[in-house]
Design a protein around this motif. Sequence first.
Motif, PDB file in Angstrom:
ATOM      1  N   LEU A 105      36.815  20.636  84.296  1.00 18.26           N
ATOM      2  CA  LEU A 105      37.008  19.489  83.425  1.00 18.26           C
ATOM      3  C   LEU A 105      35.744  18.977  82.765  1.00 18.26           C
ATOM      4  CD1 LEU A 105      39.422  17.440  85.736  1.00 18.26           C
ATOM      5  CD2 LEU A 105      40.017  19.169  84.038  1.00 18.26           C
ATOM      6  N   GLY A 106      34.574  19.372  83.245  1.00 16.90           N
ATOM      7  CA  GLY A 106      33.342  18.809  82.707  1.00 16.90           C
ATOM      8  C   GLY A 106      32.842  17.649  83.549  1.00 16.90           C
ATOM      9  N   ARG A 107      31.578  17.293  83.342  1.00 19.43           N
ATOM     10  CA  ARG A 107      30.909  16.327  84.214  1.00 19.43           C
ATOM     11  C   ARG A 107      31.514  14.930  84.138  1.00 19.43           C
ATOM     12  NH1 ARG A 107      26.050  17.245  86.110  1.00 19.43           N
ATOM     13  NH2 ARG A 107      27.032  19.270  86.480  1.00 19.43           N
ATOM     14  N   ARG A 108      31.791  14.430  82.940  1.00 18.25           N
ATOM     15  CA  ARG A 108      32.293  13.054  82.827  1.00 18.25           C
ATOM     16  C   ARG A 108      33.655  12.901  83.487  1.00 18.25           C
ATOM     17  NH1 ARG A 108      30.804  11.125  76.607  1.00 18.25           N
ATOM     18  NH2 ARG A 108      28.529  11.242  76.832  1.00 18.25           N
ATOM     19  N   ARG A 109      34.544  13.838  83.241  1.00 19.98           N
ATOM     20  CA  ARG A 109      35.861  13.766  83.844  1.00 19.98           C
ATOM     21  C   ARG A 109      35.785  13.946  85.360  1.00 19.98           C
ATOM     22  NH1 ARG A 109      39.733  14.105  79.806  1.00 19.98           N
ATOM     23  NH2 ARG A 109      38.889  14.701  77.763  1.00 19.98           N
ATOM     24  N   THR A 110      34.818  14.713  85.802  1.00 16.27           N
ATOM     25  CA  THR A 110      34.615  14.884  87.242  1.00 16.27           C
ATOM     26  C   THR A 110      34.255  13.563  87.898  1.00 16.27           C
ATOM     27  OG1 THR A 110      33.905  17.173  86.964  1.00 16.27           O
ATOM     28  CG2 THR A 110      33.259  16.075  88.992  1.00 16.27           C
ATOM     29  N   PRO A 317      45.323  16.170  93.686  1.00 11.27           N
ATOM     30  CA  PRO A 317      45.785  16.744  92.416  1.00 11.27           C
ATOM     31  C   PRO A 317      46.104  15.698  91.361  1.00 11.27           C
ATOM     32  CG  PRO A 317      47.507  16.904  94.090  1.00 11.27           C
ATOM     33  CD  PRO A 317      46.254  16.473  94.794  1.00 11.27           C
ATOM     34  N   THR A 318      46.596  14.518  91.782  1.00 15.26           N
ATOM     35  CA  THR A 318      46.922  13.485  90.797  1.00 15.26           C
ATOM     36  C   THR A 318      45.661  12.941  90.145  1.00 15.26           C
ATOM     37  OG1 THR A 318      48.899  12.888  92.068  1.00 15.26           O
ATOM     38  CG2 THR A 318      48.107  11.300  90.447  1.00 15.26           C
ATOM     39  N   ALA A 319      44.612  12.719  90.937  1.00 13.15           N
ATOM     40  CA  ALA A 319      43.344  12.253  90.370  1.00 13.15           C
ATOM     41  C   ALA A 319      42.765  13.279  89.403  1.00 13.15           C
ATOM     42  CB  ALA A 319      42.351  11.958  91.494  1.00 13.15           C
ATOM     43  N   LEU A 320      42.834  14.558  89.770  1.00 11.72           N
ATOM     44  CA  LEU A 320      42.329  15.613  88.886  1.00 11.72           C
ATOM     45  C   LEU A 320      43.180  15.718  87.620  1.00 11.72           C
ATOM     46  CD1 LEU A 320      41.532  18.349  91.561  1.00 11.72           C
ATOM     47  CD2 LEU A 320      39.864  17.166  90.110  1.00 11.72           C
ATOM     48  N   ALA A 321      44.506  15.647  87.779  1.00 11.92           N
ATOM     49  CA  ALA A 321      45.381  15.767  86.620  1.00 11.92           C
ATOM     50  C   ALA A 321      45.182  14.606  85.648  1.00 11.92           C
ATOM     51  CB  ALA A 321      46.840  15.838  87.077  1.00 11.92           C
ATOM     52  N   LEU A 322      45.117  13.393  86.160  1.00 10.76           N
ATOM     53  CA  LEU A 322      44.908  12.244  85.285  1.00 10.76           C
ATOM     54  C   LEU A 322      43.557  12.311  84.586  1.00 10.76           C
ATOM     55  CD1 LEU A 322      46.349   9.338  87.488  1.00 10.76           C
ATOM     56  CD2 LEU A 322      47.415  10.425  85.499  1.00 10.76           C
ATOM     57  N   SER A 323      42.552  12.841  85.269  1.00  8.25           N
ATOM     58  CA  SER A 323      41.229  12.966  84.657  1.00  8.25           C
ATOM     59  C   SER A 323      41.196  14.027  83.572  1.00  8.25           C
ATOM     60  CB  SER A 323      40.187  13.295  85.733  1.00  8.25           C
ATOM     61  OG  SER A 323      40.133  12.286  86.712  1.00  8.25           O
ATOM     62  N   SER A 324      42.174  14.941  83.580  1.00  6.19           N
ATOM     63  CA  SER A 324      42.218  15.980  82.558  1.00  6.19           C
ATOM     64  C   SER A 324      42.929  15.538  81.291  1.00  6.19           C
ATOM     65  CB  SER A 324      42.912  17.233  83.114  1.00  6.19           C
ATOM     66  OG  SER A 324      44.317  17.024  83.239  1.00  6.19           O
ATOM     67  N   LEU A 325      43.520  14.339  81.303  1.00  3.71           N
ATOM     68  CA  LEU A 325      44.196  13.844  80.111  1.00  3.71           C
ATOM     69  C   LEU A 325      43.219  13.784  78.941  1.00  3.71           C
ATOM     70  CD1 LEU A 325      46.423  10.948  81.500  1.00  3.71           C
ATOM     71  CD2 LEU A 325      47.228  13.042  80.401  1.00  3.71           C
ATOM     72  N   GLY A 326      43.657  14.229  77.789  1.00  2.00           N
ATOM     73  CA  GLY A 326      42.783  14.231  76.620  1.00  2.00           C
ATOM     74  C   GLY A 326      42.165  15.569  76.334  1.00  2.00           C
ATOM     75  N   LEU A 327      42.230  16.488  77.297  1.00  4.70           N
ATOM     76  CA  LEU A 327      41.741  17.841  77.013  1.00  4.70           C
ATOM     77  C   LEU A 327      42.626  18.463  75.933  1.00  4.70           C
ATOM     78  CD1 LEU A 327      40.955  19.340  80.543  1.00  4.70           C
ATOM     79  CD2 LEU A 327      39.321  18.692  78.781  1.00  4.70           C
ATOM     80  N   ARG A 328      42.003  18.997  74.912  1.00  3.32           N
ATOM     81  CA  ARG A 328      42.767  19.518  73.784  1.00  3.32           C
ATOM     82  C   ARG A 328      43.065  20.997  73.965  1.00  3.32           C
ATOM     83  NH1 ARG A 328      39.767  16.811  68.478  1.00  3.32           N
ATOM     84  NH2 ARG A 328      40.174  14.628  69.039  1.00  3.32           N
ATOM     85  N   LEU A 329      44.257  21.365  73.583  1.00  2.00           N
ATOM     86  CA  LEU A 329      44.608  22.775  73.548  1.00  2.00           C
ATOM     87  C   LEU A 329      43.925  23.428  72.351  1.00  2.00           C
ATOM     88  CD1 LEU A 329      48.442  22.616  74.307  1.00  2.00           C
ATOM     89  CD2 LEU A 329      46.694  23.588  75.782  1.00  2.00           C
ATOM     90  N   PRO A 330      43.606  24.720  72.432  1.00  3.41           N
ATOM     91  CA  PRO A 330      43.052  25.411  71.264  1.00  3.41           C
ATOM     92  C   PRO A 330      43.996  25.319  70.069  1.00  3.41           C
ATOM     93  CG  PRO A 330      42.855  26.767  73.244  1.00  3.41           C
ATOM     94  CD  PRO A 330      43.706  25.595  73.604  1.00  3.41           C
ATOM     95  N   ALA A 331      43.421  25.312  68.870  1.00  2.55           N
ATOM     96  CA  ALA A 331      44.239  25.167  67.662  1.00  2.55           C
ATOM     97  C   ALA A 331      45.286  26.263  67.550  1.00  2.55           C
ATOM     98  CB  ALA A 331      43.342  25.155  66.427  1.00  2.55           C
ATOM     99  N   GLN A 332      44.951  27.457  68.080  1.00  8.26           N
ATOM    100  CA  GLN A 332      45.863  28.584  67.976  1.00  8.26           C
ATOM    101  C   GLN A 332      46.832  28.673  69.152  1.00  8.26           C
ATOM    102  OE1 GLN A 332      42.688  28.647  68.470  1.00  8.26           O
ATOM    103  NE2 GLN A 332      42.026  30.176  69.958  1.00  8.26           N
ATOM    104  N   ALA A 333      46.846  27.659  70.021  1.00  7.34           N
ATOM    105  CA  ALA A 333      47.741  27.687  71.183  1.00  7.34           C
ATOM    106  C   ALA A 333      49.191  27.693  70.727  1.00  7.34           C
ATOM    107  CB  ALA A 333      47.483  26.485  72.077  1.00  7.34           C
ATOM    108  N   PRO A 334      50.021  28.563  71.293  1.00  3.91           N
ATOM    109  CA  PRO A 334      51.434  28.620  70.873  1.00  3.91           C
ATOM    110  C   PRO A 334      52.177  27.346  71.249  1.00  3.91           C
ATOM    111  CG  PRO A 334      51.064  29.995  72.807  1.00  3.91           C
ATOM    112  CD  PRO A 334      49.715  29.547  72.350  1.00  3.91           C
TER     113      PRO A 334
END
Length: 448
Positions: A105-110, A317-334
């Motif tokens: 998730l990266g440092r800030r989300r961690t 898992p809930t803390a990790l999942a909530l912290s991942s909110l806002g992660l963007r899918l790649p533009a080409q994601a189906p």
Amino acid sequence: PPGYRLRSRVWLIGPLALYALLRIPSFLEPHWYTDEAGYVTTARALLQGKVLYAQIWTNKPPLHIWTVAAVIQLLGTSEVALHALTFLTGLLTLLAIAYAADRLLGRRRTVVALVLAAVMLGTPLLDAELILPESLLIAPMAWAGALLLTRVGTPDSRRWPLWPVAVGALAAAGIAYQQTALADTFAFGLILATAGRASWRRVATFAATVAGLTAAWLIPALVTAGAGKVAYALVVYWVQFSQGQVAGAGQGSLPIPIVFRALFALVVLGLLVSAAWLHRRDPDPSWALWVWAAAALLVPVVALQPYPHYLLPSLVPTALALSSLGLRLPAQAPSSRRLGRAGLIAATGLGMVGAAPTGVDWGPAFFNGNHSFATYYAGAFATLTRGQSLPAYQAQFDYRVPEDGAVAAWIKSHGLDGSSAVVWSADAWLYDMNDLQLLLPTPPIYND
């Protein structure tokens, strides 16, 4: 160099220090929580050679009682010794979150995930300081999930990879603490079967490890105690207990609450399985956090009982999942992956709503009278600064604390500690505080 490695981990200091600070009052707690007393009494009997499930009672797998017995053997039955172990398991859980989130998730989300988990594990909101099965199993399950999520997207260096063995061993340890860890184990198997470079060999290695290590304690228990007693303790008791809870809540209208609860759980389960299938072979494993969170939340959803520690296994898992909110899918994601993400968020949201009746412990000052944050933290501060006595602080935990303390002092003053006795008490702490030998004709469920 060591200096660089130390500087690169400075961000860990704040959340870990917050956790340690919030846990200070737990080392001032008296012997008050009756489930702890039952576990300690059972563990003492185990150390005296009694046969688990046949001569002494527990409705949990054996690793929990073995762990409590090890603490008693090494450190005694003081509340400080018991809470020192749960402090360690909470610390290991936070380190697992840091390990996984920093790579996914990266440092800030961690840091966000760590602060959220530090507050929930450091405070008594979910009873994480008590030596309950959930307080112990969160560490191995957190590390199982961390190892899985950080390796599931990478290619295997050998035909039969070894890392699923480590994940399976940690998951099996969680099951050996509490049957409800099967929900997390199911989530891990589903992730292995769909995420990243999924292969049947990974799933087979994981499943074989879990099954083999579970059989390693289950088969001896069946041989020594008998299949009937083990089945009653680990399965039948919980079925009857849940039915009794539902009957009490529904005032005799048993079928409606059970059907509603089952349908709700099936909707959540269907959403997470379908969404996992839509994400199959996705190289980014962050979506799997939502699968884990939704599966873990199914336990308090199905139980629907006001015991806050039921929420503990879903915290990571809930803390990790909530912290991942806002992660963007790649533009080409189906579009299937976008639909899958929406399904997983919906499943987790429903799980959180369904688990809400579980509640929390030691709420705000206007909650539960003395059983509030104000008495827990302000009282601990006053005690440490000598603004009030330790007995006065401990008496706020439960009305039985001063009464059992007075009885324990009387028993010791008359030289009766270590005797064989049946004590008429509201809980079992007097057996443990005075090293009394418990003598009852049948293994008690709770030693009342």
